[in-house]
Design a protein around this motif. Structure first.
Motif, PDB file in Angstrom:
ATOM      1  N   ARG A 181       0.849  -1.187   0.000  1.00 46.16           N
ATOM      2  CA  ARG A 181       0.000   0.000   0.000  1.00 46.16           C
ATOM      3  C   ARG A 181       0.878   1.228   0.000  1.00 46.16           C
ATOM      4  NH1 ARG A 181      -5.161  -1.318   0.363  1.00 46.16           N
ATOM      5  NH2 ARG A 181      -5.897   0.768   0.834  1.00 46.16           N
ATOM      6  N   VAL A 182       0.397   2.273  -0.676  1.00 49.94           N
ATOM      7  CA  VAL A 182       1.124   3.540  -0.743  1.00 49.94           C
ATOM      8  C   VAL A 182       0.189   4.664  -0.317  1.00 49.94           C
ATOM      9  CG1 VAL A 182       2.658   2.750  -2.584  1.00 49.94           C
ATOM     10  CG2 VAL A 182       0.539   3.939  -3.174  1.00 49.94           C
ATOM     11  N   ARG A 183       0.778   5.770   0.061  1.00 46.60           N
ATOM     12  CA  ARG A 183       0.016   6.989   0.365  1.00 46.60           C
ATOM     13  C   ARG A 183       0.160   7.944  -0.806  1.00 46.60           C
ATOM     14  NH1 ARG A 183      -3.247   7.170   4.253  1.00 46.60           N
ATOM     15  NH2 ARG A 183      -2.615   6.087   6.095  1.00 46.60           N
ATOM     16  N   VAL A 184      -0.938   8.499  -1.231  1.00 50.17           N
ATOM     17  CA  VAL A 184      -0.917   9.515  -2.268  1.00 50.17           C
ATOM     18  C   VAL A 184      -0.600  10.837  -1.582  1.00 50.17           C
ATOM     19  CG1 VAL A 184      -2.271  10.731  -4.002  1.00 50.17           C
ATOM     20  CG2 VAL A 184      -2.586   8.277  -3.666  1.00 50.17           C
ATOM     21  N   VAL A 185       0.429  11.519  -2.071  1.00 50.34           N
ATOM     22  CA  VAL A 185       0.815  12.806  -1.505  1.00 50.34           C
ATOM     23  C   VAL A 185       0.054  13.886  -2.258  1.00 50.34           C
ATOM     24  CG1 VAL A 185       2.720  14.388  -1.064  1.00 50.34           C
ATOM     25  CG2 VAL A 185       3.096  11.907  -0.908  1.00 50.34           C
ATOM     26  N   SER A 186      -0.738  14.658  -1.514  1.00 47.06           N
ATOM     27  CA  SER A 186      -1.514  15.737  -2.136  1.00 47.06           C
ATOM     28  C   SER A 186      -1.789  16.804  -1.094  1.00 47.06           C
ATOM     29  CB  SER A 186      -2.828  15.195  -2.707  1.00 47.06           C
ATOM     30  OG  SER A 186      -3.715  14.868  -1.655  1.00 47.06           O
ATOM     31  N   ASP A 187      -2.444  17.865  -1.519  1.00 48.33           N
ATOM     32  CA  ASP A 187      -2.778  18.933  -0.583  1.00 48.33           C
ATOM     33  C   ASP A 187      -4.133  18.711   0.079  1.00 48.33           C
ATOM     34  OD1 ASP A 187      -4.297  19.364  -2.798  1.00 48.33           O
ATOM     35  OD2 ASP A 187      -3.694  21.441  -3.106  1.00 48.33           O
ATOM     36  N   ALA A 188      -4.737  17.578  -0.143  1.00 46.34           N
ATOM     37  CA  ALA A 188      -6.022  17.253   0.469  1.00 46.34           C
ATOM     38  C   ALA A 188      -5.841  16.993   1.960  1.00 46.34           C
ATOM     39  CB  ALA A 188      -6.628  16.031  -0.207  1.00 46.34           C
ATOM     40  N   ALA A 189      -6.914  17.205   2.715  1.00 47.03           N
ATOM     41  CA  ALA A 189      -6.858  16.979   4.163  1.00 47.03           C
ATOM     42  C   ALA A 189      -6.621  15.501   4.470  1.00 47.03           C
ATOM     43  CB  ALA A 189      -8.150  17.461   4.810  1.00 47.03           C
ATOM     44  N   GLU A 190      -7.233  14.647   3.718  1.00 47.14           N
ATOM     45  CA  GLU A 190      -7.051  13.202   3.889  1.00 47.14           C
ATOM     46  C   GLU A 190      -6.179  12.681   2.756  1.00 47.14           C
ATOM     47  OE1 GLU A 190      -8.867  10.816   5.934  1.00 47.14           O
ATOM     48  OE2 GLU A 190      -9.543  12.442   7.222  1.00 47.14           O
ATOM     49  N   THR A 191      -5.165  11.926   3.093  1.00 51.51           N
ATOM     50  CA  THR A 191      -4.335  11.329   2.049  1.00 51.51           C
ATOM     51  C   THR A 191      -4.698   9.851   1.947  1.00 51.51           C
ATOM     52  OG1 THR A 191      -2.564  10.923   3.631  1.00 51.51           O
ATOM     53  CG2 THR A 191      -2.423  12.933   2.329  1.00 51.51           C
TER      54      THR A 191
ATOM     55  N   SER B  57       1.863  12.283 -10.472  1.00 48.75           N
ATOM     56  CA  SER B  57       1.463  11.499  -9.310  1.00 48.75           C
ATOM     57  C   SER B  57       2.652  11.408  -8.361  1.00 48.75           C
ATOM     58  CB  SER B  57       0.978  10.105  -9.728  1.00 48.75           C
ATOM     59  OG  SER B  57       1.998   9.412 -10.388  1.00 48.75           O
ATOM     60  N   VAL B  58       2.368  11.632  -7.090  1.00 52.59           N
ATOM     61  CA  VAL B  58       3.386  11.562  -6.047  1.00 52.59           C
ATOM     62  C   VAL B  58       2.877  10.583  -5.004  1.00 52.59           C
ATOM     63  CG1 VAL B  58       4.745  12.850  -4.367  1.00 52.59           C
ATOM     64  CG2 VAL B  58       4.008  13.969  -6.480  1.00 52.59           C
ATOM     65  N   ILE B  59       3.635   9.521  -4.812  1.00 55.86           N
ATOM     66  CA  ILE B  59       3.225   8.488  -3.861  1.00 55.86           C
ATOM     67  C   ILE B  59       4.361   8.203  -2.888  1.00 55.86           C
ATOM     68  CG2 ILE B  59       1.486   7.401  -5.318  1.00 55.86           C
ATOM     69  CD1 ILE B  59       3.579   5.358  -6.157  1.00 55.86           C
ATOM     70  N   GLN B  60       3.973   7.763  -1.703  1.00 53.44           N
ATOM     71  CA  GLN B  60       4.945   7.515  -0.648  1.00 53.44           C
ATOM     72  C   GLN B  60       4.870   6.041  -0.244  1.00 53.44           C
ATOM     73  OE1 GLN B  60       4.156   9.723   2.978  1.00 53.44           O
ATOM     74  NE2 GLN B  60       6.318  10.221   3.113  1.00 53.44           N
TER      75      GLN B  60
END
Length: 151
Positions: free
Chosen positions: A9-19, A91-94
């Motif tokens: 699983r990865v985290r999507v990096v964004s400016d949203a409150a929930e990632t 796309s930026v993922i962690q």
């Protein structure tokens, strides 16, 4: 078969409150391209595959690295960020770095196994004959001259 497929699983990096956290598949197939790894995103999220050099992934675990439209860099001690540029989006993922390290280890093992399959088992024939012995004096060993010291 030397195919490596690992789900994580990865985290999507964004400016949203929930990632959001997304499932991805890491793939490596030395029969297709032994120098390339692929990250596959689920089709429900727009899907798609991002392929890049395996060496880039390894470099990006230690220091920022870039190849073409893919950038990878460590983020703290336990995370790694992968940034992929496409014509219409970025796309930026962690990732957890341990997942990527485990995947890379498996790819090197699979790559070596695939190479062994291509070359086949070692030959088990008679040992080659020893080289014939030479007769005569041993070759002279020359040494550089000592430097002259003036004094």
């Amino acid at each position: 078969m030397a195919l490596v497929e690992q789900y994580t699983r990865v985290r999507v990096v964004s400016d949203a409150a929930e990632t959001p956290s997304l499932p991805v598949a890491l793939r490596y197939d030395p029969a297709v391209d032994p120098a390339t790894v692929t990250v596959s995103f689920p089709h429900a999220t727009g899907g798609g595959d991002r392929s890049f050099p395996r060496s880039l992934l390894e470099e990006g675990l230690r220091a920022p690295a870039q190849s073409g439209k893919v950038r990878i860099w460590p983020c703290g001690r336990v995370q790694t960020v992968v940034e992929c540029h496409a014509p219409d989006a970025v796309s930026v993922i962690q990732f957890d770095s341990t997942d990527l390290i485990r995947f890379l280890r498996r790819t090197y093992t699979a790559g070596a196994r695939y190479e062994a399959e291509l070359t086949g088992p070692a030959r088990s024939g008679p040992a080659p004959a020893p080289a014939p012995a030479t007769t005569g004096p041993a070759p002279a060993v020359t040494r550089p001259a000592e430097p002259k010291v003036s004094g």
